[in-house]
Each structure stands twice: as structure tokens, then as C-alpha cells.
Design a protein around this motif. Structure first.
Motif, mmCIF file in Angstrom:
data_model
loop_
_atom_site.group_PDB
_atom_site.id
_atom_site.type_symbol
_atom_site.label_atom_id
_atom_site.label_comp_id
_atom_site.label_asym_id
_atom_site.label_seq_id
_atom_site.Cartn_x
_atom_site.Cartn_y
_atom_site.Cartn_z
ATOM 1 N N HIS A 4 33.079 -22.006 81.540
ATOM 2 C CA HIS A 4 33.521 -20.624 81.691
ATOM 3 C C HIS A 4 32.920 -19.697 80.635
ATOM 4 O O HIS A 4 32.973 -18.485 80.783
ATOM 5 N N SER A 5 32.370 -20.266 79.556
ATOM 6 C CA SER A 5 31.765 -19.435 78.524
ATOM 7 C C SER A 5 30.285 -19.754 78.407
ATOM 8 O O SER A 5 29.842 -20.849 78.741
ATOM 9 N N CYS A 6 29.525 -18.796 77.914
ATOM 10 C CA CYS A 6 28.078 -18.937 77.799
ATOM 11 C C CYS A 6 27.735 -20.059 76.830
ATOM 12 O O CYS A 6 28.291 -20.140 75.733
ATOM 13 N N HIS A 11 29.961 -16.082 74.837
ATOM 14 C CA HIS A 11 30.631 -14.973 75.525
ATOM 15 C C HIS A 11 31.351 -15.510 76.760
ATOM 16 O O HIS A 11 30.816 -16.333 77.498
ATOM 17 N N ASP A 12 32.574 -15.049 76.994
ATOM 18 C CA ASP A 12 33.350 -15.588 78.110
ATOM 19 C C ASP A 12 33.913 -14.517 79.036
ATOM 20 O O ASP A 12 34.866 -14.764 79.770
ATOM 21 N N HIS A 15 30.828 -11.963 83.116
ATOM 22 C CA HIS A 15 29.757 -12.714 83.740
ATOM 23 C C HIS A 15 29.586 -12.296 85.206
ATOM 24 O O HIS A 15 30.539 -11.900 85.876
ATOM 25 N N CYS A 36 25.322 -14.559 81.888
ATOM 26 C CA CYS A 36 26.134 -14.092 80.771
ATOM 27 C C CYS A 36 26.065 -12.571 80.661
ATOM 28 O O CYS A 36 24.986 -11.974 80.698
ATOM 29 N N THR A 45 27.533 -23.213 86.713
ATOM 30 C CA THR A 45 28.954 -23.115 86.381
ATOM 31 C C THR A 45 29.590 -24.480 86.192
ATOM 32 O O THR A 45 30.411 -24.681 85.289
#
Length: 312
Positions: A4-6, A11-12, A15, A36, A45
Motif C-alpha cells: 500500500h506504500s511506495c 508515500h502511502d 496513488h 506513487c 500492488t
């Protein structure tokens, strides 16, 4: 495992998600990717549990290409020219008519033939063999997905292992279109930094989402290559990943070719790369047009692949 985060900047939020099809072998299985909202890196994903099934026997890095004696000779002459072993007329003309950015880059960046070079994700080691034939004497490769440890035809050792299992040190560590196949590029670059000798360099050749082809074709962009490519770094993402691994981006050399257009046009027409129609879809003039466009984009740093030179 769902991400779910880069993987690059952490960064979450913000997106953009996409659905991409597997088209190299034409299964057309669908996979979710996101870009991102901060660094722009494109990434899968959810990591496929059965990723091995998408690396069939025909996958290029593990297969042995059968070539005619004439074609072998022409490639040998081009390698000798590009890798600065013997600058003959034949090699010059072959390199002009059928460029090979890989050996051109190596010949430019690794002048010392005695440099200790590690090729990470080298597959069957064809590139290492070509380097050995041009006079490079201290070569090695690692790839966790080969069947077993081996030696190439010229005797270059290739180990079935991940880079974090490497204990020797090297002047040059190469990721020649392999870093996009790992789910944690920062971890791989950190390991490359660990085995790098003082004054050494890491050469990362990868497709980059910071390109015109992605903007033009979207999920039909051939270098998205779902699901084999886990992380397609933006140019900003490369700089951030390098910094996190204790490296700095010293130089970028765009080396994209016409494939960014021919392959993407095939996918747009629902034609897999494994389909024989790929050989008859484009005429010589169309290919030349795409090749010239790729060269122009490279000059603008808008090509869809590049070599990123990293230093400690």
C-alpha cells in the motif's frame, strides 16, 4: 502480500491505480499496479505467489538463441568494436546499422579490462561471455533463478544466489535490466554498495516510467511487462533509491530504442510478443521512423529506458 506504500519513498497516499495485462506470452492475466503520488514510481500492488509461471522456457535471459554462423560473426565483430577490443571496419558498420546499447555502454564505462565486474541477475550469462571474448578477465554473475551454479562457454562463473549472499568485492556491479524484477530496489542497491570497492560504480540499466512512451501508451507500454516487472522507477525514484542505499546518481544515459514503440503498438493491437505477427506488423520505414524518434527522445532524457551510473 499487498503493498500500500511506495517501495522507494514510503508515500502511502494519492496513488493512481492501473490494471495491466500479461502480454509477452499472451496469457492476458490482469494485475494491479499503482503510481506513487510523490516520486512517480510505478509498481505492482500485490506480489504474485506463482511468479515463476510467468518466466517460461522462452524467456529471453534464460534461453539460448540459435544464430547462423554469419550472424554470430557479425555480432562478434560488433562486440569487438563496441567493447574496444578491435576497432575494425566490419564492427563499425554493424554497430551503425544494428546498434547494441548494452555493449556500447560497457565499452564506454568499463575501459579497464581487468576490472572485477559482477553482473546481478545475469541469467545464462550471454553478456558476460561476450565481454570475456572482448578481453575482460575478471567477471562473475549471480542469478537466484538459474537451475544451478554454472560456468559459461568462456568459463565465467555464475552462482545461483541472491546478491545479499555475495561475499567478494567488485569494481563494478551491473544490474542489466534486472533491478525492475525485484520488489525492494533499495535493498538490492544497498547490497551492491556493500560489495563495491572504493572508487567503484554501480551501473543500473532499467526501463523508467519517466518517459514519453508511458504517457502515450499507458498500460499498453511494452516495458511495463506485467507481472515480471515489480517496480518501474521514475528518474526521481532512482535518485531517491540510490541515496537511501548510500549511493549518488552521477550520470544518466538514455539508451531506448524503437522497441518502446513497436512493442507498445503490438500490445495496443492485442498482439503478444510471442505472436509471429510481430515480425510482419511493421515495415522497414516504420521501424526507421521509430528508431529516429527514440534517438531524439534519448537526447531529451525522455526515452523509456536508461543507464543510471551510481557512485558511493
Amino acid at each position: 502480500m499487498t503493498i500500500h506504500s511506495c517501495r522507494v519513498c514510503g508515500h502511502d497516499a494519492g496513488h493512481t491505480e492501473f490494471a495491466a495485462r500479461e502480454m509477452m506470452f499472451g496469457t492476458r492475466d490482469v494485475f494491479s499496479y499503482f503510481r506513487c503520488g510523490d516520486c512517480g514510481t510505478l509498481q505492482i500492488t500485490e506480489l504474485p505467489e506463482d511468479i515463476a509461471r510467468y518466466y517460461g522456457e522462452g524467456y529471453y535471459s534464460f534461453s539460448t538463441v540459435e544464430r547462423t554462423p554469419l550472424k554470430k560473426r557479425l555480432i562478434y565483430s560488433r562486440d569487438q568494436h563496441n567493447l574496444r577490443a578491435r576497432r575494425g571496419v566490419a564492427g563499425f558498420f554493424v554497430s551503425m546499422l544494428k546498434p547494441d546499447p548494452t555493449t556500447e555502454l560497457i565499452g564506454d564505462l568499463i575501459r579497464d579490462k581487468s576490472s572485477h565486474v559482477l553482473d546481478v541477475g545475469c541469467g545464462s550469462g550471454e553478456l558476460l561471455d561476450r565481454m570475456a571474448n572482448a578481453g575482460y578477465t575478471r567477471l562473475a554473475g549471480v542469478d537466484p533463478f538459474i537451475a544451478a551454479d554454472l560456468r559459461t562457454g568462456t568459463g565465467v562463473p555464475i552462482s545461483k544466489k541472491f546478491i545479499h549472499e555475495v561475499t567478494d568485492t567488485y569494481d563494478v556491479v551491473m544490474f542489466n535490466h534486472s533491478l525492475e524484477h525485484v520488489d525492494d530496489p533499495i535493498a538490492s542497491l544497498t547490497e551492491a554498495r556493500r560489495v563495491l570497492r572504493p572508487g567503484g560504480r554501480v551501473i543500473v540499466r532499467i526501463p523508467t516510467v519517466s518517459c514519453e512512451a508511458w504517457e502515450q501508451y499507458g498500460t499498453d507500454w511494452v516495458q511495463l511487462d506485467a507481472p515480471r516487472h515489480f517496480v518501474l522507477l521514475s528518474r526521481d525514484g532512482v535518485a531517491r533509491a540510490a541515496s537511501a542505499a548510500g549511493l549518488r546518481l552521477a550520470r544518466t544515459i538514455d539508451d531506448s530504442g524503437e522497441f518502446q514503440f513497436t512493442g507498445s503498438e503490438l500490445y495496443r493491437r492485442d498482439i503478444p510478443l510471442s505472436d509471429p505477427r510481430r515480425n510482419t506488423t511493421f515495415g522497414k520505414m516504420a521501424i526507421l521512423k521509430y528508431r529516429m524518434k527514440a534517438r531524439a527522445l534519448n537526447r531529451q532524457h525522455r526515452g523509456d529506458q536508461a543507464a543510471f551510473i551510481l557512485e558511493a
